[in-house]
Design an enzyme around this catalytic site. Structure first.
Site, mmCIF file in Angstrom:
data_model
loop_
_atom_site.group_PDB
_atom_site.id
_atom_site.type_symbol
_atom_site.label_atom_id
_atom_site.label_comp_id
_atom_site.label_asym_id
_atom_site.label_seq_id
_atom_site.Cartn_x
_atom_site.Cartn_y
_atom_site.Cartn_z
ATOM 1 C CB SER A 57 81.901 72.393 -30.138
ATOM 2 O OG SER A 57 83.186 72.888 -31.016
ATOM 3 C CG HIS A 96 85.663 76.036 -29.151
ATOM 4 N ND1 HIS A 96 86.008 75.290 -27.935
ATOM 5 C CD2 HIS A 96 84.888 75.435 -30.095
ATOM 6 C CE1 HIS A 96 85.261 74.201 -28.036
ATOM 7 N NE2 HIS A 96 84.624 74.024 -29.185
ATOM 8 C CG ASP A 123 86.709 75.501 -25.005
ATOM 9 O OD1 ASP A 123 85.445 75.136 -24.799
ATOM 10 O OD2 ASP A 123 87.132 76.337 -25.841
#
Length: 190
Positions: A57, A96, A123
């Site tokens: 990701s 992230h 998210d």
């Protein structure tokens, strides 16, 4: 008396100081590793100073298998920083990028919204039910450095249980052989 009797007699004849010294040396090695890990936790301010990227990701910035080094300072988190956070109800931390920050200057606190670089949306679907933002207690640390591909060992052992089992069996055999060698050293007459 036989081999067994000779072994028991040699164990009884061993020097207690020698055995105690070897036991203390082993304990010092294990304790040193623990102290280094705890020292890293104190130095970085993070509950886990090292994490492995487990998904794609964050590509192309971080790839699967990269090891990240974390630091959690007192400064507030800013948009664009890469953070590692945990979500209530999930055991595995997530890596992230922060895309939005809401600061509450009166309380001196902040909330952040994150997104994976390779993901299309934010998210919020990853967060706990009815949670729209991450609070400070969810953030484990900021990424301050990385080693590419070194974490693949962790990923392989997690995803391929037969490899993990094989390595565990090899380690058991190794520990058994080390134990036998240690017993021979302790019982030797030199």
């Amino acid at each position: 008396m036989g081999a067994y009797g000779d072994l028991v007699a040699s164990i009884k004849a061993t020097n207690f100081r020698h055995v105690a010294l070897q036991t203390i040396s082993l304990g010092m090695i294990v304790t040193s590793a623990l102290i280094i890990w705890k020292g890293l936790m104190c130095f970085t301010g993070s509950e886990s100073p090292v994490v492995v990227v487990l998904s794609g990701s964050m590509e192309p910035g971080f790839r699967r298998g990269d090891i990240l080094f974390l630091h959690m300072g007192k400064a507030p988190i800013r948009a664009g920083e890469i953070v590692v956070f945990h979500v209530d109800g999930r055991d595995i931390p997530i890596v992230h990028r922060v895309i939005k920050v809401h600061e509450n200057i009166e309380k001196g606190d902040y909330e952040v919204l994150t997104k994976g670089d390779n993901n299309t949306g934010d998210d919020r679907l990853l967060y706990a039910a009815n949670q729209l933002w991450l609070q400070r207690q969810h953030i484990m640390g900021r990424a301050v450095g990385f080693l590419p591909y070194v974490g693949w060992v962790t990923i392989i052992m997690t995803e391929k249980p037969y490899i993990k089992l094989t390595l565990q069996l090899l380690l058991c055999v190794q520990y058994f052989l080390i134990g036998v060698l240690g017993l021979l050293v302790i019982t030797s007459k030199d």
